[in-house]
Motif scaffolding. Structure first.
Motif, PDB file in Angstrom:
ATOM      1  N   CYS A  43      17.048 -22.064 -14.742  1.00 32.06           N
ATOM      2  CA  CYS A  43      16.768 -20.878 -14.086  1.00 32.06           C
ATOM      3  C   CYS A  43      16.375 -19.672 -15.334  1.00 32.06           C
ATOM      4  O   CYS A  43      17.190 -19.408 -16.012  1.00 32.06           O
ATOM      5  N   ARG A  45      16.301 -16.818 -14.516  1.00 30.17           N
ATOM      6  CA  ARG A  45      17.005 -15.325 -14.208  1.00 30.17           C
ATOM      7  C   ARG A  45      18.421 -15.663 -14.720  1.00 30.17           C
ATOM      8  O   ARG A  45      18.662 -14.478 -15.508  1.00 30.17           O
ATOM      9  N   CYS A  46      18.928 -16.629 -14.230  1.00 28.42           N
ATOM     10  CA  CYS A  46      20.524 -16.443 -14.613  1.00 28.42           C
ATOM     11  C   CYS A  46      20.742 -17.761 -15.569  1.00 28.42           C
ATOM     12  O   CYS A  46      21.845 -17.830 -15.932  1.00 28.42           O
ATOM     13  N   CYS A  64      16.400 -21.074  -9.846  1.00 26.08           N
ATOM     14  CA  CYS A  64      17.604 -21.786  -8.893  1.00 26.08           C
ATOM     15  C   CYS A  64      17.418 -21.463  -7.424  1.00 26.08           C
ATOM     16  O   CYS A  64      17.561 -22.251  -6.532  1.00 26.08           O
ATOM     17  N   HIS A  68      16.190 -15.283  -6.806  1.00 26.34           N
ATOM     18  CA  HIS A  68      16.096 -15.263  -8.587  1.00 26.34           C
ATOM     19  C   HIS A  68      14.676 -15.071  -8.780  1.00 26.34           C
ATOM     20  O   HIS A  68      14.312 -14.259  -9.844  1.00 26.34           O
TER      21      HIS A  68
HETATM   22 ZN   LIG Z   1      19.044 -18.436 -10.800  1.00 30.40          ZN
END
Ligand SMILES: [Zn+2]
Length: 73
Positions: A43, A45-46, A64, A68
């Motif tokens: 992902c 983002r995270c 994910c 996000h």
């Molecule tokens: Zn994520």
């Protein structure tokens, strides 16, 4: 002379078959494992690893969840 030649020939074929069977068996397992690892995407983002088929793709990035994906725009 002929008998020995046939024997050597048969041993040679047997060896080739044995090597081919061994080669065909072991790398297939490795390829499967490698394909599994390759199918995991991160992902953007995270950083969570998710299976490619479950990930949301946005261009060349993966997310994910849709939250996000929206946050990273
Ligand atoms: Zn994520």
């Amino acid at each position: 002379m002929f008998g020995i030649r046939v024997l050597i020939y048969l041993i040679g074929i047997g060896l080739v078959i044995w090597i081919l069977v061994r080669l065909a068996k072991s790398p297939r397992v490795e390829q499967k494992t490698r394909a599994k690892v390759d199918d995991m995407v991160r992902c953007a983002r995270c950083g969570t690893f998710i299976p490619r088929n479950e990930a949301l793709q946005e261009g060349d990035r993966y997310y994910c969840c849709s939250r996000h994906r929206n946050e990273d725009r």
